[in-house]
Design a protein around this motif. Structure first.
Motif, mmCIF file in Angstrom:
data_model
loop_
_atom_site.group_PDB
_atom_site.id
_atom_site.type_symbol
_atom_site.label_atom_id
_atom_site.label_comp_id
_atom_site.label_asym_id
_atom_site.label_seq_id
_atom_site.Cartn_x
_atom_site.Cartn_y
_atom_site.Cartn_z
ATOM 1 N N PHE B 69 47.900 31.316 34.643
ATOM 2 C CA PHE B 69 48.034 32.348 36.380
ATOM 3 C C PHE B 69 46.202 33.372 36.640
ATOM 4 C CE2 PHE B 69 52.007 33.156 33.823
ATOM 5 C CZ PHE B 69 52.139 32.692 34.770
ATOM 6 N N TYR B 70 46.705 32.733 38.117
ATOM 7 C CA TYR B 70 45.590 32.691 39.038
ATOM 8 C C TYR B 70 45.737 34.225 38.666
ATOM 9 C CZ TYR B 70 43.077 34.230 43.676
ATOM 10 O OH TYR B 70 42.715 34.414 44.223
ATOM 11 N N HIS B 71 44.809 35.552 39.546
ATOM 12 C CA HIS B 71 45.563 37.069 40.236
ATOM 13 C C HIS B 71 44.479 36.888 40.894
ATOM 14 C CE1 HIS B 71 46.371 35.646 34.928
ATOM 15 N NE2 HIS B 71 47.691 37.048 35.527
ATOM 16 N N GLN B 72 45.392 38.011 41.524
ATOM 17 C CA GLN B 72 44.388 39.083 43.158
ATOM 18 C C GLN B 72 44.742 40.011 43.240
ATOM 19 O OE1 GLN B 72 43.425 36.415 45.829
ATOM 20 N NE2 GLN B 72 44.143 38.452 47.793
ATOM 21 N N VAL B 73 43.767 41.110 43.065
ATOM 22 C CA VAL B 73 44.164 42.709 43.412
ATOM 23 C C VAL B 73 44.914 42.638 44.320
ATOM 24 C CG1 VAL B 73 42.975 44.482 42.918
ATOM 25 C CG2 VAL B 73 42.433 43.730 41.114
ATOM 26 N N VAL B 74 46.045 43.022 44.878
ATOM 27 C CA VAL B 74 46.196 43.234 46.370
ATOM 28 C C VAL B 74 45.544 44.654 46.388
ATOM 29 C CG1 VAL B 74 48.162 43.783 47.300
ATOM 30 C CG2 VAL B 74 48.571 41.868 46.312
ATOM 31 N N SER B 75 45.928 45.499 45.835
ATOM 32 C CA SER B 75 45.217 47.667 46.181
ATOM 33 C C SER B 75 45.471 48.232 44.847
ATOM 34 C CB SER B 75 46.457 47.775 46.427
ATOM 35 O OG SER B 75 47.816 48.116 46.032
ATOM 36 N N GLY B 76 44.790 48.303 44.718
ATOM 37 C CA GLY B 76 44.305 49.100 43.774
ATOM 38 C C GLY B 76 42.838 49.106 43.103
ATOM 39 N N SER B 77 42.967 49.038 41.590
ATOM 40 C CA SER B 77 41.997 48.142 40.759
ATOM 41 C C SER B 77 42.451 48.084 39.546
ATOM 42 C CB SER B 77 40.877 49.557 41.002
ATOM 43 O OG SER B 77 40.525 50.136 40.136
ATOM 44 N N VAL B 78 41.289 46.854 38.871
ATOM 45 C CA VAL B 78 41.682 46.033 37.359
ATOM 46 C C VAL B 78 40.168 46.477 36.456
ATOM 47 C CG1 VAL B 78 42.087 44.019 36.090
ATOM 48 C CG2 VAL B 78 43.655 45.063 38.645
ATOM 49 N N HIS B 79 40.612 46.761 35.760
ATOM 50 C CA HIS B 79 39.485 46.744 35.110
ATOM 51 C C HIS B 79 38.968 45.702 33.943
ATOM 52 C CE1 HIS B 79 38.664 51.236 35.498
ATOM 53 N NE2 HIS B 79 38.130 51.126 36.618
ATOM 54 N N TRP B 80 38.072 44.753 33.490
ATOM 55 C CA TRP B 80 37.867 43.653 33.347
ATOM 56 C C TRP B 80 37.024 43.833 32.490
ATOM 57 C CZ3 TRP B 80 37.009 38.705 36.317
ATOM 58 C CH2 TRP B 80 37.630 36.931 35.478
ATOM 59 N N LEU B 81 37.907 44.320 30.735
ATOM 60 C CA LEU B 81 36.470 44.507 29.949
ATOM 61 C C LEU B 81 36.641 43.986 28.609
ATOM 62 C CD1 LEU B 81 38.650 46.435 28.229
ATOM 63 C CD2 LEU B 81 38.120 47.755 29.975
ATOM 64 N N ASN B 82 36.040 44.013 27.662
ATOM 65 C CA ASN B 82 35.644 43.509 26.396
ATOM 66 C C ASN B 82 36.175 44.267 25.076
ATOM 67 O OD1 ASN B 82 33.214 41.115 27.710
ATOM 68 N ND2 ASN B 82 35.467 40.764 26.914
ATOM 69 N N VAL B 83 37.096 44.416 24.666
ATOM 70 C CA VAL B 83 36.949 45.761 23.303
ATOM 71 C C VAL B 83 37.068 45.309 22.016
ATOM 72 C CG1 VAL B 83 38.523 47.275 22.558
ATOM 73 C CG2 VAL B 83 38.912 46.726 24.827
ATOM 74 N N ASP B 84 35.737 45.893 21.244
ATOM 75 C CA ASP B 84 35.350 44.775 20.064
ATOM 76 C C ASP B 84 35.928 45.929 18.637
ATOM 77 O OD1 ASP B 84 33.941 47.153 19.478
ATOM 78 O OD2 ASP B 84 32.087 46.072 19.416
ATOM 79 N N ASP B 85 35.808 44.964 17.336
ATOM 80 C CA ASP B 85 36.787 45.562 16.767
ATOM 81 C C ASP B 85 36.552 47.323 16.592
ATOM 82 O OD1 ASP B 85 37.483 43.113 15.995
ATOM 83 O OD2 ASP B 85 35.473 42.531 15.285
ATOM 84 N N GLU B 86 35.204 47.439 16.635
ATOM 85 C CA GLU B 86 34.765 48.952 15.846
ATOM 86 C C GLU B 86 35.615 50.171 17.141
ATOM 87 O OE1 GLU B 86 31.875 46.937 15.960
ATOM 88 O OE2 GLU B 86 32.218 46.675 14.107
#
Lengths: 234, 234
Positions: B69-86
């Motif tokens: 899917f293509y995503h777009q924020v309409v309102s609010g905010s989205v955090h785009w992050l990496n989480v590693d094993d630790e």
DNA sequence: GTCATTTTATGCGTGTGATCATAAATAAGA
DNA sequence: TCTTATTTATGATCACACGCATAAAATGAC
């Protein structure tokens, strides 16, 4: 260090016009096998692209200056790097044949984000901003493959940023090698030899040469890579 | 932590269909002033886009899973992050209203490069991969503005990578603030208040909270930023 | 072949950011 | 209001990459 080509228009005699006859015959000897061609050379030529043979170390454009051209490597390689006041370098990318570079200014009007230098004897083809944008507009499929290149680069930057911020030197270097393996860039296609110096690895990972050397030796001891005559195979 | 939406198709009742009548009236209260709209919401709706209201912390998609899917924020905010094993996080980007996110898989077929989490109560609109690519193909101008967004992001990554690798903590943080100033993201539009926590700044620069706190205090002593009641103004 | 240059290699002292502990200040909820 | 949770703040210790020096090895030019 080389000629500065940051003019709105090419210097007389620098970039060769693409007359139908000679085109790229003059530099056939330089052409290397290309697996991924961003935009077909012939198509670029029909749109009025010009090309130029560059000596190693010759600067194509400088960080911070205005950009008016789309660039694509025909043969050889181009180093895309940042140099700060103290002279320390960060090597953003090594551009191989068929790949484009320095496109940001064409879209956002901001200056070049990094300096482009010919790594070895290379041929670069370029197209004016206006013509390039028109080309993209008229050819949705080309635009799509261009977008794909951008997303692949962005993906790599995501990965490297994550590693750079969190991981130890060995992880950083391993990440870079993974990228090379995927992209098959800067590596002999036959073998897995990493064809760049440890200094360049340092420049791409934000580490020091000594640290890179030590880390690679550790990776060898762990069996991750193989070193023969100083050359790394991964 | 939230519902997992990494299905090829939306879960029943999760993403709302875009019937002409209700459309976005239901969440008007959430809509914030948008200065940059990637793709017009109404246009997306005519192409069959669906939307969903998300609670803070709700996961939209996970790193490593396939993207359709293509995503777009309409309102609010989205955090785009990496989480590693630790468990350590790297916050790649905070996506504001009107901006798209998680587009890589649509073009290169690879999995998501990072996890997307709703930062606050948010509304996200999405469009299937196939439809989105068709939309781009049919609308060169939209494709062009999309390319522009990609290059701007890539430019920021270039800058941050360079800083992350070469510069000291203060430089890194200053670079991030510069980015905020330019993008006017995560900052009150009226004032210059940095609206994210020091932990998040640490997550975006690859530093530790304590280091960020100490560095920001140093920046204040130098007059680069102003701190009032713990809040940073730049 | 010889010589010059570049790249790789290794040791050692230093500096700086990470880490841990702990506490103050602010925000949020009842 | 009081209580709890989150965020900010500060000190002390430590690990690790840096930076410098020096040398060996590989590469390239002639």
């Amino acid at each position: 260090m080389g000629t500065d080509f940051n003019q709105p228009l090419p210097l007389p005699g620098s970039y060769q016009p693409a007359s139908p006859a000679d085109s790229f015959d003059v530099c056939t000897g330089l052409q290397t096998p290309v697996d991924v061609v961003m935009i077909d050379i012939d198509l670029l030529l029909t749109w009025g692209a010009t090309y130029k043979k560059l000596e190693p170390g010759e600067i194509i454009f400088r960080e911070g200056t205005e950009g008016h051209f789309y660039h694509q490597v025909v043969s050889g390689s181009v180093h895309w790097l940042n140099v700060d006041d103290e002279g320390s370098e960060f090597l953003q990318e090594i551009i191989g044949p068929g790949e484009s570079f320095g496109e940001f200014p064409l879209f956002d009007g901001q200056p070049y984000a990094a300096t482009a230098v010919a790594g070895k004897e290379s041929v670069v083809i370029r197209l004016s901003k206006h013509t390039f944008l028109q080309l993209l507009h008229d050819n949705p499929c080309i635009h799509m493959s261009f977008t794909r290149l951008l997303t692949e680069r962005l993906r790599f930057k995501f990965l490297l940023l994550k590693e750079l911020s969190c991981a130890n030197p060995e992880h950083r270097i391993a990440t870079l090698f993974d990228h090379f393996k995927k992209a098959r860039k800067n590596i002999c296609s036959k073998c897995n030899r990493v064809n760049i110096t440890r200094q360049q690895i340092a420049d791409m990972t934000g580490l020091r040469v000594e640290t890179v050397i030590r880390s690679i030796r550790n990776l060898q001891e762990k069996g991750t890579v193989v070193i023969t005559k100083g050359k790394v195979y991964c």
